[in-house]
Scaffold this motif. Structure first.
Motif, PDB file in Angstrom:
ATOM      1  N   UNK A 266      97.689  28.527  19.482  1.00  0.00           N
ATOM      2  CA  UNK A 266      98.794  28.484  18.515  1.00  0.00           C
ATOM      3  C   UNK A 266     100.140  28.280  19.210  1.00  0.00           C
ATOM      4  N   UNK A 267     100.306  28.866  20.389  1.00  0.00           N
ATOM      5  CA  UNK A 267     101.536  28.664  21.147  1.00  0.00           C
ATOM      6  C   UNK A 267     101.687  27.199  21.544  1.00  0.00           C
ATOM      7  N   UNK A 268     100.606  26.609  22.032  1.00  0.00           N
ATOM      8  CA  UNK A 268     100.630  25.211  22.457  1.00  0.00           C
ATOM      9  C   UNK A 268     100.906  24.282  21.277  1.00  0.00           C
ATOM     10  N   UNK A 269     100.296  24.573  20.131  1.00  0.00           N
ATOM     11  CA  UNK A 269     100.487  23.733  18.945  1.00  0.00           C
ATOM     12  C   UNK A 269     101.920  23.820  18.442  1.00  0.00           C
ATOM     13  N   UNK A 270     102.491  25.032  18.433  1.00  0.00           N
ATOM     14  CA  UNK A 270     103.864  25.199  17.938  1.00  0.00           C
ATOM     15  C   UNK A 270     104.863  24.517  18.859  1.00  0.00           C
ATOM     16  N   UNK A 271     104.597  24.564  20.165  1.00  0.00           N
ATOM     17  CA  UNK A 271     105.509  23.966  21.137  1.00  0.00           C
ATOM     18  C   UNK A 271     105.283  22.462  21.278  1.00  0.00           C
ATOM     19  N   UNK A 272     104.117  21.983  20.810  1.00  0.00           N
ATOM     20  CA  UNK A 272     103.785  20.587  21.017  1.00  0.00           C
ATOM     21  C   UNK A 272     103.592  20.276  22.485  1.00  0.00           C
ATOM     22  N   UNK A 273     103.171  21.293  23.231  1.00  0.00           N
ATOM     23  CA  UNK A 273     103.058  21.174  24.680  1.00  0.00           C
ATOM     24  C   UNK A 273     101.945  22.101  25.165  1.00  0.00           C
ATOM     25  N   UNK A 274     100.880  21.555  25.751  1.00  0.00           N
ATOM     26  CA  UNK A 274      99.778  22.407  26.222  1.00  0.00           C
ATOM     27  C   UNK A 274     100.218  23.472  27.219  1.00  0.00           C
ATOM     28  N   UNK A 275     101.314  23.211  27.932  1.00  0.00           N
ATOM     29  CA  UNK A 275     101.785  24.156  28.948  1.00  0.00           C
ATOM     30  C   UNK A 275     102.241  25.475  28.344  1.00  0.00           C
ATOM     31  N   UNK A 276     102.582  25.467  27.052  1.00  0.00           N
ATOM     32  CA  UNK A 276     103.039  26.705  26.408  1.00  0.00           C
ATOM     33  C   UNK A 276     101.937  27.752  26.376  1.00  0.00           C
ATOM     34  N   UNK A 277     100.690  27.296  26.431  1.00  0.00           N
ATOM     35  CA  UNK A 277      99.566  28.239  26.453  1.00  0.00           C
ATOM     36  C   UNK A 277      99.590  29.093  27.710  1.00  0.00           C
ATOM     37  N   UNK A 278     100.278  28.602  28.747  1.00  0.00           N
ATOM     38  CA  UNK A 278     100.329  29.318  30.021  1.00  0.00           C
ATOM     39  C   UNK A 278     101.296  30.497  30.008  1.00  0.00           C
ATOM     40  N   UNK A 279     101.914  30.763  28.850  1.00  0.00           N
ATOM     41  CA  UNK A 279     102.750  31.962  28.764  1.00  0.00           C
ATOM     42  C   UNK A 279     101.916  33.206  29.055  1.00  0.00           C
ATOM     43  N   UNK A 280     100.654  33.149  28.653  1.00  0.00           N
ATOM     44  CA  UNK A 280      99.743  34.255  28.936  1.00  0.00           C
ATOM     45  C   UNK A 280      98.797  33.810  30.048  1.00  0.00           C
ATOM     46  N   UNK A 281      98.834  34.519  31.129  1.00  0.00           N
ATOM     47  CA  UNK A 281      98.061  34.165  32.318  1.00  0.00           C
ATOM     48  C   UNK A 281      96.848  35.086  32.476  1.00  0.00           C
ATOM     49  N   UNK A 282      95.726  34.491  32.834  1.00  0.00           N
ATOM     50  CA  UNK A 282      94.534  35.280  33.133  1.00  0.00           C
ATOM     51  C   UNK A 282      94.573  35.730  34.586  1.00  0.00           C
ATOM     52  N   UNK A 283      94.411  37.008  34.807  1.00  0.00           N
ATOM     53  CA  UNK A 283      94.333  37.551  36.159  1.00  0.00           C
ATOM     54  C   UNK A 283      92.868  37.894  36.391  1.00  0.00           C
ATOM     55  N   UNK A 284      92.193  37.073  37.154  1.00  0.00           N
ATOM     56  CA  UNK A 284      90.745  37.190  37.321  1.00  0.00           C
ATOM     57  C   UNK A 284      90.323  38.578  37.785  1.00  0.00           C
ATOM     58  N   UNK A 285      89.323  39.103  37.089  1.00  0.00           N
ATOM     59  CA  UNK A 285      88.784  40.401  37.455  1.00  0.00           C
ATOM     60  C   UNK A 285      89.606  41.577  36.973  1.00  0.00           C
TER      61      UNK A 285
END
Length: 245
Positions: free
Chosen positions: A212-231
């Motif tokens: 939803x973040x990426x769609x609202x921003x029209x930019x796939x990079x907006x999805x990176x606001x939330x980062x996965x920290x492995x483990x």
């Protein structure tokens, strides 16, 4: 308080209705999706108890429609169904269900779940009408604006509709940029330690938030606001490059 019970099996409706009325609730009933949507829109119940398998449309579809309508998005939904697979539970929570109970269920357990979800809803409404605390203040970061007491989110003026759980997760992470939270911490912080949610459901909710973040921003990079920290879990990033947006 008013509970809307949606099920196509009359004996189940009567059993649920009896037990809820015994606890002082006003009960409305619907035997199909069309009736359920009409009652939800006109009566604005305090909570909906929703079966997934209905004659005219599925419970998932009903939940999606209600969550995408600003007039009904706030109604708490408990899904009650014979479907008990993890995929069904995760799908229900992803669409914004507040809880999920499988048939057959104990009437006492059902009433307890209803009271718990209603209590959380009332607490949220109380925060919206009380003087703003630090946690209720506007959050503005990376072009994203979150107004907790209005339950509103937007990206540079473009509104984003999140389910109640998605909103809570996003708000919680964005309130602590840079801090890593485990999945269990996220569940406990936004729902309480007794909430019946699996860690996998948090992954699904995060995936939906990112989309939803990426769609609202029209930019796939907006999805990176939330980062996965492995483990470990997830964090809301402190710095983000959106390519000049």
């Amino acid at each position: 308080m008013t509970i809307l019970v949606v099920d196509d099996e009359i004996p189940i409706i009567e059993l649920i209705k009896y037990n809820l009325q015994k606890e002082g609730f006003t009960v409305l009933t619907a035997e199909n999706g069309t009736q359920a949507l009409n009652l939800a829109r006109t009566e604005k119940p305090d909570l909906m108890l929703l079966d997934l398998m209905l004659p005219d449309m599925g419970g998932f579809d009903i939940c999606r429609i209600l969550r995408n309508d600003t007039n009904t998005a706030h109604i708490p939904i408990i899904m009650a169904t014979a479907k008990s697979a993890d995929t069904d539970i995760v799908s229900g929570l992803e669409l914004g269900a507040d809880d999920y109970i499988t048939k057959p269920f104990s009437p006492k357990v059902l009433v307890a779940r209803v009271k718990t979800v209603l209590r959380r809803s009332q607490e949220q409404q109380a925060r919206q009408t009380s003087p703003q605390s630090k946690e209720d203040q506007l959050i503005s970061i990376h072009g994203l604006s979150i107004i907790p007491h209005k339950f509103e989110t937007s990206f540079k003026g473009t509104p984003i509709v999140f389910s109640a759980t998605e909103f809570s997760i996003l708000h919680h992470l964005a309130s602590h940029p840079g801090r890593v939270f485990s999945r269990i911490q996220i569940i406990n912080d936004i729902k309480g330690s007794s909430y019946p949610v699996t860690e996998r459901s948090i992954d699904v909710q995060i995936l939906s938030i990112r989309k939803k973040l990426a769609e609202a921003a029209g930019n796939p990079a907006a999805a990176n606001m939330i980062e996965t920290v492995r483990g470990v879990g997830y964090r809301f990033v402190e710095e983000l490059d959106l390519g000049g947006q």
